[in-house]
Design an enzyme around this catalytic site. Structure first.
Site, PDB file in Angstrom:
ATOM      1  CB  VAL A   1      22.645  46.843  40.207  1.00  0.00           C
ATOM      2  CG1 VAL A   1      22.881  45.452  40.786  1.00  0.00           C
ATOM      3  CG2 VAL A   1      21.169  47.199  40.281  1.00  0.00           C
ATOM      4  CB  CYS A   2      27.713  48.023  38.484  1.00  0.00           C
ATOM      5  SG  CYS A   2      26.846  47.533  36.982  1.00  0.00           S
ATOM      6  N   PRO A   3      27.940  49.001  41.504  1.00  0.00           N
ATOM      7  CG  PRO A   3      27.429  51.178  42.200  1.00  0.00           C
ATOM      8  CD  PRO A   3      27.239  50.212  41.059  1.00  0.00           C
TER       9      PRO A   3
END
Length: 188
Positions: free
Chosen positions: A47-49
């Site tokens: 999810v972070c990118p």
């Protein structure tokens, strides 16, 4: 964790990957402009990118609003560089990527996941005096909406400039505001 609204950001000193270089960022660097502290669990994840790319794609809008974005994870600045080298999404980033290896920032902002060495997804809006004006914290699987973060920044800036007015739900620049007073009670 207590309420952080209207609390000053505690003194800090961290390394950052920014503009292809390793730098140091301190609380002095956040003075004189609005800031977004954007905590995320870890580099090289899922999810972070998507969130960091969304920030990168909207970074110029933040800059036009005199706001610097600081993404923060407990990874080192070297890992941030390696991630930027490996990922086209992260290579787009032009804002500082802070390395909170010791977890001092994550703990100060109340987003550290005890025992995991990672942060929850926390978004903190800080005014030019270094005071937190808005924040929200998500569990790790829940991605955030950068459009809403921009809207909150615009609302916070409007209220800072026009202290006698407030911004209703879904307010955007140019929309009607409210002037609190007894004449509004029960009329909305």
């Amino acid at each position: 964790m207590g309420n952080l609204i209207n609390k000053a950001v505690e003194p800090f000193n961290v390394k950052a990957f920014h503009g292809g270089e390793l730098k140091t960022v301190t609380e002095a660097d956040i003075k004189g402009h609005w800031s977004i502290f954007f905590f995320y669990p870890a580099d090289f994840t899922f999810v972070c990118p998507t969130e960091l790319e969304d920030l990168a794609d909207n970074y110029e809008q933040f800059k036009k609003l005199n706001c610097e974005v600081y993404s923060v994870s407990t990874d080192s600045a070297f890992v941030h560089k390696a991630w930027a080298d490996a990922s086209p999404s992260i290579a787009k980033i032009r804002y500082p990527m802070l390395a909170d290896c010791a977890g001092a920032l994550s703990n100060a902002f109340g987003v550290m996941i005890e025992g995991a060495g990672q942060a929850l997804r926390g978004s903190f809006l800080v005014n030019p005096d270094g005071v937190i004006k808005a924040y929200e914290i998500h569990d790790t699987p829940i991605g955030r909406n950068v459009e809403e973060l921009l809207r909150k920044l615009e609302a916070a800036q409007f209220v800072a400039e026009h202290g006698d007015q407030v911004c209703p739900a879904r307010w955007k620049p140019g929309s009607a505001t409210l002037k609190p007073g007894l004449d509004l009670v029960g009329k909305i």
